[in-house]
Write an enzyme that holds these catalytic residues in place. Structure first.
Site, PDB file in Angstrom:
ATOM      1  CE1 TYR A   1      -3.964   2.153   0.658  1.00  0.00           C
ATOM      2  CE2 TYR A   1      -2.650   3.140   2.399  1.00  0.00           C
ATOM      3  CZ  TYR A   1      -3.777   3.152   1.590  1.00  0.00           C
ATOM      4  OH  TYR A   1      -4.695   4.175   1.712  1.00  0.00           O
TER       5      TYR A   1
ATOM      6  NE  ARG B   1     -11.333   1.676   6.122  1.00  0.00           N
ATOM      7  CZ  ARG B   1     -11.581   2.410   5.046  1.00  0.00           C
ATOM      8  NH1 ARG B   1     -10.847   3.469   4.789  1.00  0.00           N
ATOM      9  NH2 ARG B   1     -12.563   2.112   4.218  1.00  0.00           N
TER      10      ARG B   1
ATOM     11  CB  SER C   1     -15.561   0.304  10.479  1.00  0.00           C
ATOM     12  OG  SER C   1     -14.248   0.088  10.062  1.00  0.00           O
TER      13      SER C   1
ATOM     14  N   GLY D   1      -2.621   0.275  23.018  1.00  0.00           N
ATOM     15  CA  GLY D   1      -3.651   1.282  22.726  1.00  0.00           C
ATOM     16  C   GLY D   1      -3.150   2.709  22.890  1.00  0.00           C
TER      17      GLY D   1
ATOM     18  N   PRO E   1       2.159   2.377  12.567  1.00  0.00           N
ATOM     19  CG  PRO E   1       1.790   3.853  10.798  1.00  0.00           C
ATOM     20  CD  PRO E   1       1.364   2.517  11.335  1.00  0.00           C
TER      21      PRO E   1
END
Ligand code: NAD
Ligand code: UDP
Length: 326
Positions: A146, A187, A190, A208, A275
């Site tokens: 990607y 994602r 969603s 997280g 990232p």
């Protein structure tokens, strides 16, 4: 206002379908092409039969011939599980798709906008990311299909501009969310909304504490149209996103509050090359067009939760392929 003939590739996808809506509202003629790999016919069902709207099933890795004034090149899966499920096709979509559409733009004299991405910055070492930062992409990792595909597409856009005078606009889109995202598509927004509304644990990857900056879809489409409307010679690349940066855990808390669910988290392994931080510097776009995001995260998430609730109760949403994420 002049009515334009506008091609939208990836027009049955999340962003593409909202863009088609807006172009038709402005009374342009819209040609939507899509191969329905990560998009859904449901997203554009309401447009079938609308004045000025035409749709064709087409894969942008193959050439196409039309007479158009503008091209928005959005065709490419954007969710990591989707784009990694067939990585060679992902790279082909970005690279061959760019070549085919730039050839079309060159032949028609059309203006062309590329939906590039914040992923061109990879796992950034500079924060926030401005367009002058050249990025930190792992060229051999699972996200490379990607990231490098999009980087190569940017290179092609600038080569067609320099060598053939094609009128280009390159837009680096940062994480965008809103109604019509596929349920559970991998994602984060969603996944979290769907998990929360269906009473399942929210899957937090890593601890997280990684961050993202989420832009509501209407703001993103405003930015896309504003950039397309800039003078010839304004090429970008420009970042378009919302600089409100939050951790993934904070996002999970916001969504749990909106869905009125007791927070229940399941911690999973963080994907390779995920990232750690991401936040756009949008000053170039603001200086150029005056554009700024308007919709606060809480408002945008509330609208997205409402859309998911409505679709869940109608039970019309069928993911086009099975995913292992989430
Ligand atoms: P999406 O997956 O919902 O939409 C992409 C659309 O392209 C789908 O309808 C899919 O079927 C279609 N498509 C994929 N490969 C194709 C091919 N070879 N030929 C024809 N159609 C093809 O994703 P989205 O969120 O709407 O993203 C749209 C564009 O914006 C993508 O190019 C993506 O890389 C870019 N982008 C999106 C985000 C975001 O947060 N939504 C962020 C950065 C960049
Ligand atoms: N993420 C998560 N749980 C999920 C899906 C994603 O914790 O169910 C994390 C993911 O690891 C990343 C962030 O949320 O750190 C954003 O992921 P997404 O795939 O939405 O976008 P991208 O990584 O391409 O920015």
């Amino acid at each position: 206002m002049t009515q334009l003939r506008v091609l939208v590739t990836g027009g049955a996808g999340f962003l593409g379908s909202h863009l088609c809506d807006r172009l038709l509202e402005a009374e342009h003629q819209v040609f939507c092409v899509d191969n329905y790999s990560s998009g859904r016919k449901d997203n554009i069902a309401h447009l079938i039969g609308a004045t000025g709207f035409e749709v064709a099933e087409h894969d942008v890795t193959l050439p196409l011939d039309l007479e158009v004034d503008q091209i928005f090149n959005l065709a490419c899966p954007a969710s990591p599980p989707f784009y990694q499920s067939d990585p060679v096709q992902t790279t082909k979509t970005s690279v061959l798709g760019a070549i085919n559409l730039l050839d079309l733009a060159r032949r028609c004299g059309a203006r062309i906008l590329q939906a590039s991405t914040s992923e061109v910055y990879g796992d950034p070492l500079v924060h926030p990311q401005s367009e002058s930062y050249r990025g930190n992409v792992n060229a051999t990792g699972p996200r490379a299909c990607y990231d490098e595909g999009k980087r190569c597409a940017e290179a092609l856009f600038f080569d067609y501009h320099r060598h053939y005078g094609v009128d280009i606009k390159v837009m680096r889109i940062f994480n965008t969310y809103g109604p019509r995202m596929l349920f559970d598509d991998g994602r984060v927004v969603s996944n979290f909304i769907h998990q929360s509304l269906t009473g399942r644990p929210i899957t937090v990857y890593g601890d997280g504490r990684q961050t993202r900056s989420f832009c509501y879809v209407d703001d993103q489409i405003d930015g896309m149209l504003a950039l397309m409307g800039t003078a010839a010679g304004v090429t970008g690349p420009v970042n378009v996103g919302n600089p409100h940066e939050i951790t993934i855990l904070e996002l999970a808390e916001e969504i749990s509050a909106l869905t009125e669910q007791r927070p229940d988290y399941r911690y999973d392994t963080i994907p390779k090359d995920d990232p750690a931080r991401r936040c756009p510097d949008i000053s170039a776009m603001t200086d150029l067009t005056g554009w700024q995001p308007r919709v606060p995260l809480k408002t945008g998430l509330a609208r997205t939760v409402e859309d998911f609730r409505a679709r869940l109760s109608a039970a019309t949403d069928t993911p086009p392929l099975s995913l292992n994420a989430g």
